[in-house]
Scaffold this active site. Structure first.
Site, mmCIF file in Angstrom:
data_model
loop_
_atom_site.group_PDB
_atom_site.id
_atom_site.type_symbol
_atom_site.label_atom_id
_atom_site.label_comp_id
_atom_site.label_asym_id
_atom_site.label_seq_id
_atom_site.Cartn_x
_atom_site.Cartn_y
_atom_site.Cartn_z
ATOM 1 N N ASP A 57 0.818 -1.209 0.000
ATOM 2 C CA ASP A 57 0.000 0.000 0.000
ATOM 3 C C ASP A 57 0.855 1.264 0.000
ATOM 4 O OD1 ASP A 57 0.928 -0.383 2.594
ATOM 5 O OD2 ASP A 57 -1.043 -0.835 3.423
ATOM 6 N N ASN B 287 -7.835 -3.036 14.042
ATOM 7 C CA ASN B 287 -9.211 -3.412 13.662
ATOM 8 C C ASN B 287 -9.223 -4.619 12.715
ATOM 9 O OD1 ASN B 287 -8.266 -2.350 11.278
ATOM 10 N ND2 ASN B 287 -9.657 -0.587 11.233
ATOM 11 N N HIS C 105 -7.386 -5.019 10.006
ATOM 12 C CA HIS C 105 -7.129 -4.767 8.576
ATOM 13 C C HIS C 105 -5.805 -5.399 8.140
ATOM 14 C CE1 HIS C 105 -5.083 -0.571 9.356
ATOM 15 N NE2 HIS C 105 -4.140 -1.443 9.082
HETATM 16 C C1 GLP Z 1 -0.663 0.232 8.480
HETATM 17 C C2 GLP Z 1 -0.282 -0.587 7.269
HETATM 18 C C3 GLP Z 1 -0.473 -2.062 7.516
HETATM 19 C C4 GLP Z 1 0.185 -2.453 8.825
HETATM 20 C C5 GLP Z 1 -0.440 -1.691 9.947
HETATM 21 C C6 GLP Z 1 0.129 -2.045 11.301
HETATM 22 O O1 GLP Z 1 -2.027 0.403 8.595
HETATM 23 N N1 GLP Z 1 -1.052 -0.220 6.122
HETATM 24 O O2 GLP Z 1 0.066 -2.786 6.439
HETATM 25 O O3 GLP Z 1 0.009 -3.846 9.035
HETATM 26 O O4 GLP Z 1 -0.183 -0.314 9.692
HETATM 27 O O5 GLP Z 1 1.212 -1.230 11.604
HETATM 28 P P1 GLP Z 1 2.132 -1.428 12.856
HETATM 29 O O6 GLP Z 1 3.004 -2.584 12.552
HETATM 30 O O7 GLP Z 1 2.912 -0.143 12.956
HETATM 31 O O8 GLP Z 1 1.255 -1.672 14.022
#
Ligand code: GLP
Length: 241
Positions: free
Chosen positions: A67, A136, A138
């Protein structure tokens, strides 16, 4: 779905890097799907070490990130393109022309998403997809909703995701409200999937992914149907299993 539990975030990173290294040793021109977020940092650090020691070579590896924020230039301090350079690509022997992310500055976002899927297909699909998980549930930026999206698409980020990622932005007005993300369909087509989660804050999302209903309300839950998915957790993220 195979679940592996390790004592710390660092140990999760080492275990994940070992699996990524194995994929590269098996296929020197492997196509990796990469993720951003703080969960990935120990993995990327271990991969740098393995590469610098000469244990693995990224010279023929190609990558596609999950992304990118809409509106951020690749050099913007908060872009995922910059995150990847500063945390991995600048420290390994990868050919940067083979590293792709959606272009945050694309004038025609729908076309950019369509072209991104075509590039992944032309590369022969993704061999190993790395994933984190949002609070959440995702994956990528596929937010809870009424459907599992197929291909790369633009998403409006939920308030909880904006809040979770606001720590990276000095000025809240700089934080984009939309992003481009591979769809759950694109992720699901990867031949193998490796999801990492660390810290207490991810325990509920991990529980819902592993034990909840398979539903777009928890996008990661669909990974239970994928034939080759490994989840590596630290003890905090695994606390509610
Ligand atoms: C963002 C990214 C995800 C990632 C998530 C968790 O939303 N788009 O791909 O998994 O963050 O991030 P973190 O590892 O900093 O908790």
């Amino acid at each position: 779905m195979q679940i592996v539990i390790r004592p710390s975030a660092e140990a999760v990173g080492e275990a994940a890097a070992t699996l990524v290294a194995a994929a590269i040793l098996k296929k020197e021109n492997a196509v990796l799907g990469l993720a951003t977020g703080s969960t990935m940092l120990p993995t990327y650090s271990s991969l740098q070490t393995l590469c610098q020691q000469g244990s693995i070579s990224f010279s023929k590896v190609r990558t596609f990130n999950l992304d990118e924020y809409v509106g951020l230039a690749p050099d913007h301090i908060n872009s995922y393109a910059r995150f990847m350079r500063e945390n991995l690509f600048d420290y390994i022997n990868i050919d940067k022309s083979g590293t792709r992310l959606p272009n945050g500055l694309a004038g025609d976002v729908a076309k950019e998403c369509h072209d991104y899927d075509a590039l992944i297909a032309a590369a022969g699909g993704i061999d190993l997809q790395l994933l984190g998980i949002g609070h959440n549930g995702h994956i990528g930026f596929n937010e809870p909703g009424d459907a599992f999206e197929e291909g790369t698409h633009e998403v409006r980020l939920t308030e909880s995701t904006l809040e979770a990622n606001s720590r990276f932005f000095d000025n809240p007005d700089d934080q984009p409200r939309t992003a481009m993300t591979m769809g759950v369909g694109s992720i699901f087509r990867a031949r193998s999937i490796l999801l990492l989660a660390t810290g207490k804050g991810k325990a509920e999302a991990v529980r819902d992914m592993v034990h909840g209903t398979i539903s777009p309300k928890c996008q990661a839950s669909i990974l239970r149907l994928h034939p080759c998915t490994t989840i590596i957790l630290d003890t905090d993220a695994a606390a509610l299993l």
